[in-house]
Design a protein around this motif. Structure first.
Motif, mmCIF file in Angstrom:
data_model
loop_
_atom_site.group_PDB
_atom_site.id
_atom_site.type_symbol
_atom_site.label_atom_id
_atom_site.label_comp_id
_atom_site.label_asym_id
_atom_site.label_seq_id
_atom_site.Cartn_x
_atom_site.Cartn_y
_atom_site.Cartn_z
ATOM 1 N N THR A 246 1.105 -1.073 -0.461
ATOM 2 C CA THR A 246 0.316 -0.115 -0.070
ATOM 3 C C THR A 246 0.713 1.407 0.247
ATOM 4 O OG1 THR A 246 -1.935 -1.264 1.439
ATOM 5 C CG2 THR A 246 -1.848 1.413 0.982
ATOM 6 N N ALA A 247 2.032 1.317 0.489
ATOM 7 C CA ALA A 247 3.022 2.102 0.664
ATOM 8 C C ALA A 247 3.671 2.414 -1.095
ATOM 9 C CB ALA A 247 4.176 2.425 1.880
ATOM 10 N N THR A 248 3.912 1.506 -1.373
ATOM 11 C CA THR A 248 4.405 1.421 -2.182
ATOM 12 C C THR A 248 3.101 2.656 -3.463
ATOM 13 O OG1 THR A 248 3.795 -0.138 -3.575
ATOM 14 C CG2 THR A 248 5.524 -0.165 -2.570
ATOM 15 N N ARG A 249 2.202 2.641 -3.187
ATOM 16 C CA ARG A 249 1.092 2.799 -4.547
ATOM 17 C C ARG A 249 0.891 4.397 -3.845
ATOM 18 N NH1 ARG A 249 -2.949 -2.440 -2.817
ATOM 19 N NH2 ARG A 249 -1.129 -4.063 -3.406
ATOM 20 N N ARG A 250 1.479 4.515 -2.644
ATOM 21 C CA ARG A 250 0.736 6.049 -2.553
ATOM 22 C C ARG A 250 2.198 7.000 -2.551
ATOM 23 N NH1 ARG A 250 -2.655 4.868 3.379
ATOM 24 N NH2 ARG A 250 -4.255 3.798 2.364
ATOM 25 N N SER A 251 3.753 5.997 -2.764
ATOM 26 C CA SER A 251 4.898 7.063 -2.768
ATOM 27 C C SER A 251 4.266 8.158 -3.652
ATOM 28 C CB SER A 251 5.918 6.049 -2.743
ATOM 29 O OG SER A 251 7.500 6.503 -3.218
ATOM 30 N N PRO A 252 5.238 9.438 -3.202
ATOM 31 C CA PRO A 252 5.072 10.659 -4.410
ATOM 32 C C PRO A 252 6.068 10.379 -5.291
ATOM 33 C CG PRO A 252 6.041 10.950 -2.582
ATOM 34 C CD PRO A 252 5.899 9.642 -2.226
ATOM 35 N N GLU A 253 7.233 9.690 -5.119
ATOM 36 C CA GLU A 253 8.431 8.680 -6.103
ATOM 37 C C GLU A 253 7.645 7.353 -7.257
ATOM 38 O OE1 GLU A 253 11.837 8.050 -3.722
ATOM 39 O OE2 GLU A 253 11.964 10.367 -3.969
ATOM 40 N N LEU A 254 6.860 7.442 -6.857
ATOM 41 C CA LEU A 254 6.321 5.756 -7.874
ATOM 42 C C LEU A 254 5.318 6.408 -8.346
ATOM 43 C CD1 LEU A 254 7.311 3.051 -5.294
ATOM 44 C CD2 LEU A 254 8.178 3.798 -7.168
ATOM 45 N N LEU A 255 5.163 6.531 -9.548
ATOM 46 C CA LEU A 255 4.414 6.185 -10.752
ATOM 47 C C LEU A 255 3.564 5.137 -10.586
ATOM 48 C CD1 LEU A 255 2.721 8.584 -12.918
ATOM 49 C CD2 LEU A 255 3.918 7.628 -14.578
ATOM 50 N N LEU A 256 3.900 3.989 -10.908
ATOM 51 C CA LEU A 256 2.912 2.789 -10.430
ATOM 52 C C LEU A 256 3.531 2.065 -9.581
ATOM 53 C CD1 LEU A 256 1.166 0.447 -11.362
ATOM 54 C CD2 LEU A 256 2.918 -0.480 -12.936
ATOM 55 N N GLY A 257 2.907 1.741 -8.192
ATOM 56 C CA GLY A 257 2.775 1.069 -7.309
ATOM 57 C C GLY A 257 2.455 -0.610 -7.377
ATOM 58 N N ALA A 258 2.767 -1.462 -6.611
ATOM 59 C CA ALA A 258 2.981 -2.687 -6.127
ATOM 60 C C ALA A 258 1.309 -2.943 -6.445
ATOM 61 C CB ALA A 258 3.539 -3.836 -5.103
ATOM 62 N N SER A 259 0.572 -3.851 -7.344
ATOM 63 C CA SER A 259 0.343 -4.621 -7.363
ATOM 64 C C SER A 259 -0.223 -5.932 -6.366
ATOM 65 C CB SER A 259 -0.321 -5.501 -9.196
ATOM 66 O OG SER A 259 0.989 -6.880 -8.693
ATOM 67 N N PRO A 260 -1.830 -6.293 -6.117
ATOM 68 C CA PRO A 260 -2.192 -7.616 -5.645
ATOM 69 C C PRO A 260 -0.611 -9.083 -6.295
ATOM 70 C CG PRO A 260 -3.962 -6.137 -6.192
ATOM 71 C CD PRO A 260 -3.132 -5.904 -7.007
ATOM 72 N N ARG A 261 -0.876 -9.039 -7.225
ATOM 73 C CA ARG A 261 0.311 -9.706 -7.265
ATOM 74 C C ARG A 261 0.946 -9.890 -6.563
ATOM 75 N NH1 ARG A 261 -0.627 -9.496 -12.939
ATOM 76 N NH2 ARG A 261 -1.517 -11.429 -13.077
ATOM 77 N N ALA A 262 1.609 -8.724 -6.561
ATOM 78 C CA ALA A 262 2.997 -8.377 -6.540
ATOM 79 C C ALA A 262 3.008 -8.930 -5.084
ATOM 80 C CB ALA A 262 3.411 -7.063 -6.376
ATOM 81 N N THR A 263 1.916 -8.372 -3.823
ATOM 82 C CA THR A 263 1.144 -8.848 -2.282
ATOM 83 C C THR A 263 2.259 -10.056 -2.004
ATOM 84 O OG1 THR A 263 0.640 -7.126 -2.311
ATOM 85 C CG2 THR A 263 0.715 -8.449 -0.418
ATOM 86 N N LEU A 264 1.001 -11.049 -2.798
ATOM 87 C CA LEU A 264 1.008 -12.166 -2.996
ATOM 88 C C LEU A 264 2.175 -13.182 -2.886
ATOM 89 C CD1 LEU A 264 -0.528 -14.817 -2.792
ATOM 90 C CD2 LEU A 264 -1.174 -14.624 -5.240
ATOM 91 N N HIS A 265 3.204 -12.680 -3.850
ATOM 92 C CA HIS A 265 4.258 -13.265 -4.404
ATOM 93 C C HIS A 265 5.012 -12.816 -3.603
ATOM 94 C CE1 HIS A 265 4.343 -13.382 -9.075
ATOM 95 N NE2 HIS A 265 3.256 -13.935 -8.608
ATOM 96 N N LEU A 266 5.559 -11.765 -3.193
ATOM 97 C CA LEU A 266 5.883 -11.501 -1.974
ATOM 98 C C LEU A 266 6.318 -12.414 -0.652
ATOM 99 C CD1 LEU A 266 7.799 -9.566 -0.117
ATOM 100 C CD2 LEU A 266 6.418 -7.423 0.089
ATOM 101 N N VAL A 267 4.972 -12.834 0.107
ATOM 102 C CA VAL A 267 4.408 -13.391 0.755
ATOM 103 C C VAL A 267 4.838 -15.072 0.871
ATOM 104 C CG1 VAL A 267 2.576 -14.452 2.473
ATOM 105 C CG2 VAL A 267 2.518 -12.431 1.872
ATOM 106 N N ARG A 268 4.193 -15.563 -0.678
ATOM 107 C CA ARG A 268 4.979 -16.763 -1.320
ATOM 108 C C ARG A 268 6.516 -16.964 -0.796
ATOM 109 N NH1 ARG A 268 1.997 -17.777 -7.003
ATOM 110 N NH2 ARG A 268 3.144 -19.405 -7.469
ATOM 111 N N ALA A 269 7.220 -16.306 -1.635
ATOM 112 C CA ALA A 269 8.681 -15.896 -1.538
ATOM 113 C C ALA A 269 9.120 -15.844 0.210
ATOM 114 C CB ALA A 269 9.186 -15.124 -2.177
ATOM 115 N N ALA A 270 8.414 -14.819 0.697
ATOM 116 C CA ALA A 270 8.703 -14.891 2.226
ATOM 117 C C ALA A 270 8.305 -16.365 3.054
ATOM 118 C CB ALA A 270 8.147 -14.039 2.959
ATOM 119 N N LYS A 271 7.519 -17.532 2.437
ATOM 120 C CA LYS A 271 7.259 -18.490 3.080
ATOM 121 C C LYS A 271 8.196 -19.735 2.813
ATOM 122 C CE LYS A 271 3.101 -20.216 2.397
ATOM 123 N NZ LYS A 271 1.815 -20.513 1.890
#
Length: 331
Positions: A246-271
């Motif tokens: 969510t923070a990436t989607r609100r960042s003033p430095e980023l035009l495109l933030g993380a998608s829900p798929r990105a969040t899923l990938h992050l958790v799966r990689a963490a597992k």
């Protein structure tokens, strides 16, 4: 299983984790025999494999991108196909094509290069965007649709793609939709002096890949993927991963933030990272450790950030540093 993830290392779960650590240690050891001085790169490659993701390797020519992908494929006794992406490569070369058989008077499907457990896509950004996009369905749904017929890809299935920086001559930028399907991106970087000297000694006498033997097979990798799938993730850790996205989607430095798929990938990689570390539960540190590799390649910087020299990696690091971690280290 409790929310703390305690009681690890006992019973069948502990035995499964011991097996996973043993096999992944052998795979990483095989990679490190060929790719000198890059243990963190070898670990990320194994994390992506066990998390059922795809790996994007980006760097300048000559630093071992293709060698890394071929080495990972060699350590697993399974089907491997290499696709050399060129400007004249057609989508049908990747996915396959239906050909009319004169004898049977019927159309027959001839599989393309994507029909393998490990697909090595060399210099993926030298092909046209249309050909690059042929991988979208394969990578996300693990299937190919040609002329209205769907063909499933056998597990495990991983695309390991290499690309040169887009500033290099003859390259195309990967479409955002395709970048989002790569679980992680890694940059090889130049080796340290000692590793480069060791490489000169080992690689000039013979090809180190010739002496590399498989240490596991596709059936065992499927079992290890199942073990990773059972790793526990608490609500607090899930909220932490979502907070970063969510923070990436609100960042003033980023035009495109993380998608829900990105969040899923992050958790799966963490597992997968937790399992490799011998735990059957994820801690916030696993998420934090992988955030840059999993998220940064999906981001688009604003014009102002680009002009000031800020990279998406720097933006993600700053975002992660500003998101409060859960109080419990075990989520």
């Amino acid at each position: 299983m409790t929310s703390t993830g305690a009681e690890t290392g006992t019973g069948s779960a502990g035995a499964d984790l011991d097996t996973l650590q043993r096999v992944t240690g052998l795979v990483r050891g095989g990679i490190e025999k060929v790719i000198e001085g890059k243990p963190e790169v070898a670990r990320l490659a194994v994390v992506v494999l066990l998390a059922e993701g795809h790996l994007l390797i980006e760097d300048v020519p000559g630093v071992g991108k293709t060698m890394l992908s071929k080495t990972l494929a060699r350590t697993i006794d399974c089907s491997v196909r290499r696709i050399q992406f060129t400007p004249d490569l057609l989508p049908s070369d990747v996915t396959g094509v239906s050909v009319f058989n004169q004898d049977s008077r019927e159309f027959e499907f001839r599989p393309g290069g994507v029909f393998a457990n490990v697909v090595v896509g060399d210099e993926i950004n030298r092909a046209s965007p249309k050909t690059q996009s042929a991988l979208l369905e394969c990578m996300e749904e693990r299937q190919v649709t040609v002329d209205g017929s769907t063909y499933h890809l056998e597990a495990p299935f991983i695309v390991i793609a290499t690309q040169n920086p887009i500033e290099m001559e003859g390259t195309y930028a990967l479409p955002e939709a395709q970048r989002d399907r790569f679980m992680a991106r890694v940059s090889m970087g130049y080796p340290v002096e000692a590793a480069e000297i060791a490489m000169l000694d080992s690689h000039t006498r013979s090809n180190p890949l010739d002496d590399l033997e498989p240490v596991t097979d596709a059936a065992e990798i499927r079992k290890l993927i199942g073990i990773v799938g059972d790793v526990y993730v608490s609500d607090a850790v899930n909220r932490y991963a979502v907070a970063i996205a969510t923070a990436t989607r609100r960042s003033p430095e980023l035009l495109l933030g993380a998608s829900p798929r990105a969040t899923l990938h992050l958790v799966r990689a963490a597992k997968a990272a937790a399992a490799i570390s011998g735990r059957d539960y994820v801690i916030p540190d696993d998420v934090q450790e992988l955030a840059v590799q999993v998220l940064a390649h999906r981001m688009l910087p604003t014009v102002e950030a680009s002009m000031s020299g800020r990279t998406t990696e720097q933006a993600v690091r700053q975002i992660v540093a500003g998101v409060a971690m859960p109080e419990s280290r075990r989520g």
